[in-house]
Design a protein around this motif. Structure first.
Motif, PDB file in Angstrom:
ATOM      1  N   THR A 148      33.787   3.764  -0.664  1.00 30.59           N
ATOM      2  CA  THR A 148      32.553   3.200  -1.228  1.00 30.59           C
ATOM      3  C   THR A 148      31.883   2.231  -0.270  1.00 30.59           C
ATOM      4  OG1 THR A 148      33.418   3.394  -3.479  1.00 30.59           O
ATOM      5  CG2 THR A 148      31.560   1.908  -3.148  1.00 30.59           C
ATOM      6  N   HIS A 149      32.650   1.296   0.300  1.00 37.31           N
ATOM      7  CA  HIS A 149      32.046   0.193   1.037  1.00 37.31           C
ATOM      8  C   HIS A 149      32.264   0.225   2.543  1.00 37.31           C
ATOM      9  CE1 HIS A 149      30.802  -1.788  -2.624  1.00 37.31           C
ATOM     10  NE2 HIS A 149      32.035  -1.697  -3.111  1.00 37.31           N
ATOM     11  N   GLY A 150      33.087   1.134   3.047  1.00 35.73           N
ATOM     12  CA  GLY A 150      33.287   1.213   4.486  1.00 35.73           C
ATOM     13  C   GLY A 150      33.859  -0.062   5.082  1.00 35.73           C
ATOM     14  N   SER A 151      34.860  -0.662   4.402  1.00 33.54           N
ATOM     15  CA  SER A 151      35.449  -1.915   4.892  1.00 33.54           C
ATOM     16  C   SER A 151      36.259  -1.716   6.165  1.00 33.54           C
ATOM     17  CB  SER A 151      36.351  -2.523   3.819  1.00 33.54           C
ATOM     18  OG  SER A 151      35.595  -2.877   2.676  1.00 33.54           O
ATOM     19  N   PHE A 152      36.592  -0.487   6.481  1.00 36.41           N
ATOM     20  CA  PHE A 152      37.304  -0.180   7.719  1.00 36.41           C
ATOM     21  C   PHE A 152      37.085   1.290   8.045  1.00 36.41           C
ATOM     22  CE2 PHE A 152      40.173   0.501   4.178  1.00 36.41           C
ATOM     23  CZ  PHE A 152      40.815   1.691   4.459  1.00 36.41           C
ATOM     24  N   LYS A 153      37.454   1.669   9.254  1.00 38.65           N
ATOM     25  CA  LYS A 153      37.421   3.068   9.660  1.00 38.65           C
ATOM     26  C   LYS A 153      38.850   3.600   9.630  1.00 38.65           C
ATOM     27  CE  LYS A 153      33.320   2.679  12.606  1.00 38.65           C
ATOM     28  NZ  LYS A 153      32.780   2.814  13.994  1.00 38.65           N
ATOM     29  N   ALA A 154      39.004   4.838   9.191  1.00 41.10           N
ATOM     30  CA  ALA A 154      40.339   5.428   9.067  1.00 41.10           C
ATOM     31  C   ALA A 154      40.420   6.721   9.868  1.00 41.10           C
ATOM     32  CB  ALA A 154      40.658   5.709   7.597  1.00 41.10           C
ATOM     33  N   LYS A 155      41.570   6.938  10.489  1.00 41.97           N
ATOM     34  CA  LYS A 155      41.799   8.206  11.150  1.00 41.97           C
ATOM     35  C   LYS A 155      41.854   9.318  10.107  1.00 41.97           C
ATOM     36  CE  LYS A 155      43.933   6.592  15.416  1.00 41.97           C
ATOM     37  NZ  LYS A 155      45.080   6.713  16.355  1.00 41.97           N
ATOM     38  N   ARG A 156      41.593  10.524  10.529  1.00 41.91           N
ATOM     39  CA  ARG A 156      41.441  11.639   9.606  1.00 41.91           C
ATOM     40  C   ARG A 156      42.620  11.812   8.629  1.00 41.91           C
ATOM     41  NH1 ARG A 156      37.028  14.012   7.614  1.00 41.91           N
ATOM     42  NH2 ARG A 156      37.319  16.211   7.125  1.00 41.91           N
ATOM     43  N   PRO A 157      43.876  11.788   9.093  1.00 43.04           N
ATOM     44  CA  PRO A 157      44.981  11.940   8.141  1.00 43.04           C
ATOM     45  C   PRO A 157      44.997  10.849   7.072  1.00 43.04           C
ATOM     46  CG  PRO A 157      45.745  12.316  10.380  1.00 43.04           C
ATOM     47  CD  PRO A 157      44.364  11.760  10.489  1.00 43.04           C
ATOM     48  N   LEU A 158      44.711   9.599   7.468  1.00 42.76           N
ATOM     49  CA  LEU A 158      44.679   8.512   6.495  1.00 42.76           C
ATOM     50  C   LEU A 158      43.520   8.706   5.522  1.00 42.76           C
ATOM     51  CD1 LEU A 158      45.669   5.817   5.393  1.00 42.76           C
ATOM     52  CD2 LEU A 158      44.253   4.663   7.124  1.00 42.76           C
ATOM     53  N   ARG A 159      42.381   9.154   6.011  1.00 44.08           N
ATOM     54  CA  ARG A 159      41.210   9.398   5.158  1.00 44.08           C
ATOM     55  C   ARG A 159      41.555  10.398   4.049  1.00 44.08           C
ATOM     56  NH1 ARG A 159      35.539   9.185   5.436  1.00 44.08           N
ATOM     57  NH2 ARG A 159      34.414  11.027   4.691  1.00 44.08           N
ATOM     58  N   ILE A 160      42.218  11.484   4.428  1.00 44.34           N
ATOM     59  CA  ILE A 160      42.594  12.513   3.454  1.00 44.34           C
ATOM     60  C   ILE A 160      43.664  11.984   2.502  1.00 44.34           C
ATOM     61  CG2 ILE A 160      43.680  14.777   3.210  1.00 44.34           C
ATOM     62  CD1 ILE A 160      42.254  15.563   5.843  1.00 44.34           C
ATOM     63  N   ALA A 161      44.648  11.259   3.055  1.00 37.89           N
ATOM     64  CA  ALA A 161      45.718  10.709   2.223  1.00 37.89           C
ATOM     65  C   ALA A 161      45.162   9.740   1.187  1.00 37.89           C
ATOM     66  CB  ALA A 161      46.759  10.012   3.096  1.00 37.89           C
ATOM     67  N   LEU A 162      44.184   8.911   1.566  1.00 34.31           N
ATOM     68  CA  LEU A 162      43.589   7.967   0.628  1.00 34.31           C
ATOM     69  C   LEU A 162      42.816   8.679  -0.467  1.00 34.31           C
ATOM     70  CD1 LEU A 162      42.352   5.160   3.061  1.00 34.31           C
ATOM     71  CD2 LEU A 162      44.248   5.014   1.429  1.00 34.31           C
ATOM     72  N   ALA A 163      42.148   9.763  -0.122  1.00 35.37           N
ATOM     73  CA  ALA A 163      41.415  10.536  -1.131  1.00 35.37           C
ATOM     74  C   ALA A 163      42.373  11.152  -2.145  1.00 35.37           C
ATOM     75  CB  ALA A 163      40.573  11.620  -0.463  1.00 35.37           C
ATOM     76  N   ILE A 164      43.510  11.654  -1.665  1.00 36.94           N
ATOM     77  CA  ILE A 164      44.501  12.256  -2.564  1.00 36.94           C
ATOM     78  C   ILE A 164      45.176  11.181  -3.420  1.00 36.94           C
ATOM     79  CG2 ILE A 164      46.710  13.469  -2.643  1.00 36.94           C
ATOM     80  CD1 ILE A 164      45.788  15.044  -0.168  1.00 36.94           C
ATOM     81  N   ALA A 165      45.567  10.069  -2.801  1.00 36.56           N
ATOM     82  CA  ALA A 165      46.227   8.990  -3.548  1.00 36.56           C
ATOM     83  C   ALA A 165      45.317   8.446  -4.636  1.00 36.56           C
ATOM     84  CB  ALA A 165      46.653   7.875  -2.594  1.00 36.56           C
ATOM     85  N   GLY A 166      44.042   8.269  -4.323  1.00 39.37           N
ATOM     86  CA  GLY A 166      43.096   7.796  -5.331  1.00 39.37           C
ATOM     87  C   GLY A 166      42.900   8.803  -6.450  1.00 39.37           C
ATOM     88  N   SER A 167      42.902  10.080  -6.110  1.00 39.46           N
ATOM     89  CA  SER A 167      42.761  11.129  -7.126  1.00 39.46           C
ATOM     90  C   SER A 167      43.943  11.119  -8.081  1.00 39.46           C
ATOM     91  CB  SER A 167      42.641  12.499  -6.453  1.00 39.46           C
ATOM     92  OG  SER A 167      41.491  12.555  -5.619  1.00 39.46           O
ATOM     93  N   MET A 168      45.118  10.721  -7.595  1.00 39.18           N
ATOM     94  CA  MET A 168      46.314  10.700  -8.425  1.00 39.18           C
ATOM     95  C   MET A 168      46.317   9.551  -9.441  1.00 39.18           C
ATOM     96  SD  MET A 168      49.229  11.849  -5.651  1.00 39.18           S
ATOM     97  CE  MET A 168      50.579  11.719  -6.820  1.00 39.18           C
ATOM     98  N   ALA A 169      45.306   8.671  -9.361  1.00 34.25           N
ATOM     99  CA  ALA A 169      45.150   7.635 -10.376  1.00 34.25           C
ATOM    100  C   ALA A 169      44.514   8.191 -11.639  1.00 34.25           C
ATOM    101  CB  ALA A 169      44.304   6.483  -9.832  1.00 34.25           C
ATOM    102  N   VAL A 170      43.995   9.422 -11.572  1.00 32.18           N
ATOM    103  CA  VAL A 170      43.392  10.127 -12.713  1.00 32.18           C
ATOM    104  C   VAL A 170      42.207   9.338 -13.259  1.00 32.18           C
ATOM    105  CG1 VAL A 170      43.923  11.457 -14.797  1.00 32.18           C
ATOM    106  CG2 VAL A 170      45.761  10.846 -13.254  1.00 32.18           C
ATOM    107  N   GLU A 171      41.314   8.912 -12.351  1.00 26.97           N
ATOM    108  CA  GLU A 171      40.107   8.196 -12.754  1.00 26.97           C
ATOM    109  C   GLU A 171      38.841   8.985 -12.426  1.00 26.97           C
ATOM    110  OE1 GLU A 171      40.054   4.181 -11.390  1.00 26.97           O
ATOM    111  OE2 GLU A 171      42.070   3.757 -12.162  1.00 26.97           O
ATOM    112  N   GLY A 172      39.006  10.274 -12.152  1.00 28.80           N
ATOM    113  CA  GLY A 172      37.867  11.118 -11.850  1.00 28.80           C
ATOM    114  C   GLY A 172      37.817  11.502 -10.385  1.00 28.80           C
ATOM    115  N   PRO A 173      37.018  12.515 -10.048  1.00 29.00           N
ATOM    116  CA  PRO A 173      36.895  12.977  -8.662  1.00 29.00           C
ATOM    117  C   PRO A 173      36.358  11.888  -7.741  1.00 29.00           C
ATOM    118  CG  PRO A 173      35.944  14.559 -10.202  1.00 29.00           C
ATOM    119  CD  PRO A 173      36.212  13.323 -10.983  1.00 29.00           C
ATOM    120  N   VAL A 174      36.790  11.907  -6.486  1.00 33.55           N
ATOM    121  CA  VAL A 174      36.438  10.851  -5.547  1.00 33.55           C
ATOM    122  C   VAL A 174      34.932  10.723  -5.361  1.00 33.55           C
ATOM    123  CG1 VAL A 174      36.865  12.437  -3.592  1.00 33.55           C
ATOM    124  CG2 VAL A 174      36.759   9.967  -3.197  1.00 33.55           C
ATOM    125  N   VAL A 175      34.195  11.831  -5.245  1.00 33.36           N
ATOM    126  CA  VAL A 175      32.755  11.733  -5.001  1.00 33.36           C
ATOM    127  C   VAL A 175      32.045  11.119  -6.202  1.00 33.36           C
ATOM    128  CG1 VAL A 175      30.641  13.018  -4.518  1.00 33.36           C
ATOM    129  CG2 VAL A 175      32.754  13.617  -3.338  1.00 33.36           C
TER     130      VAL A 175
END
Length: 345
Positions: free
Chosen positions: A101-128
């Motif tokens: 949402t806020h771009g507080s840091f830049k993440a390498k591609r594997p971390l970017r994908i891992a964060l999207a999956i981890a957030g999705s596992m909170a069951v709060e709706g799709p990331v977009v």
């Protein structure tokens, strides 16, 4: 809609990669592929899934206390609850919120994908969808257009009670009002993130099924699987939901406000640990891109600590740590007791 919220402000809180102040586009922006389950115009599948994934964990959360009182809870089930709780919580706070949402840091591609999956596992709706809604919230925070302000219906006690319910969870069942191609085009253009967003039910299933799988294998019994499903999946998701939603409701209604912001965001200390640092909400709205929300002495912020570890490991870079001069410029002078040395890294 009749509301007492003030009119939208001319200025918008900056969010990295978000054209939040732009008019709704036509042409190429309209032609972006959908990242919503079922498509932007056919959200019935997502709405049904969201309703199911809210009600069932909520019922389990209500049943948890009498069940724990009567039969207790095993260390295995408690461990699964804690591990998966903080996995999903940090997926939301570090991933969906501070990074996407806020771009507080830049993440390498594997971390970017891992964060999207981890957030999705909170069951709060799709990331977009989550990011689009939150970027809109920051543009209109506690003003007309905010998707979930507790001040929506006015400032009387009955109006605030109604508004708190709306901000906590009622707003999620309202007609879709956030155009994702306007507020999150950067995520929609990323094929991997778009795919993860559309796979919301898949990652929800992974989130709910992993605890009973582990519980069943460790105890080698169906009972172990069932109790792990109850505590590690349903109770855990229900608890995380209500802690996260409390940031929208409670933290915009009460709490200390040591920093100047354009809304009513406040710091609620007793939510800090369970919210992984998100309840230091006043600083966040005063400086949305800051990677640390708990900046004063004693303000626990596990999300900032995790980002720091990512930075030390070389997985994250260009982290927007708060600077003392920036904090001083935003601090209210009428609160000298809040002027303890800030944590800037």
């Amino acid at each position: 809609m009749t509301t007492s919220l003030p009119a939208p402000r001319a200025e918008a809180t900056p969010t990295t990669g978000s054209p939040a102040g732009a008019p709704e586009p036509s042409g190429p922006a309209r032609d972006l592929p959908s990242a919503t389950l079922g498509g932007d115009r056919q959200r019935s599948v997502e709405q049904i899934a969201l309703l199911l994934f809210i009600i069932v964990p909520f019922v389990a959360l209500l049943a948890a206390v009498p069940l724990a009182w009567g039969w207790g809870v095993s260390w295995l089930d408690l461990g699964l609850l804690v591990v998966f709780y903080f996995l999903g919580c940090h997926g939301i706070t570090v991933g969906f919120h501070r990074y996407f949402t806020h771009g507080s840091f830049k993440a390498k591609r594997p971390l970017r994908i891992a964060l999207a999956i981890a957030g999705s596992m909170a069951v709060e709706g799709p990331v977009v969808r989550w990011v689009a809604d939150h970027r809109k919230h920051h543009k209109f925070s506690d003003a007309e257009g905010d998707p979930h302000s507790p001040w929506r219906y006015g400032e009387t006690l009955p109006a605030l009670m109604k508004g708190l319910w709306w901000a906590h969870m009622g707003w999620m069942f309202d007609k879709e009002q956030t155009p994702q191609h306007v507020y999150a085009p950067d995520l929609i253009k990323d094929p991997a993130i778009r795919r993860i967003s559309r796979q919301f039910i898949l990652w929800t299933a992974v989130s709910l099924l992993l605890p009973p799988l582990i519980g069943g294998l460790v105890t080698w019994s169906w009972q172990g699987a069932l109790t792990a499903l109850f505590w590690g999946s349903l109770v855990r998701v229900g608890l995380l939901h209500h802690v996260t939603w409390s940031i929208n409701s409670i933290c915009h209604a009460v709490g200390k406000r040591p920093f100047k912001s354009r809304d009513r965001s406040g710091n609620v200390w007793w939510l800090a640990v369970l919210s992984c640092g998100e309840s230091w909400h006043n600083l966040h709205h005063a400086d949305p891109t800051s990677a640390r929300h708990g900046v004063d002495r004693g303000q626990v912020d596990s999300s900032a600590r995790l980002i720091r570890w990512f930075e030390l490991a070389g997985w994250a870079s260009d982290v927007r740590w708060p600077k003392r001069s920036r904090l001083d410029a935003r601090r209210r002078v009428e609160n000298p007791e809040e002027s303890a040395p800030a944590q800037t890294a």
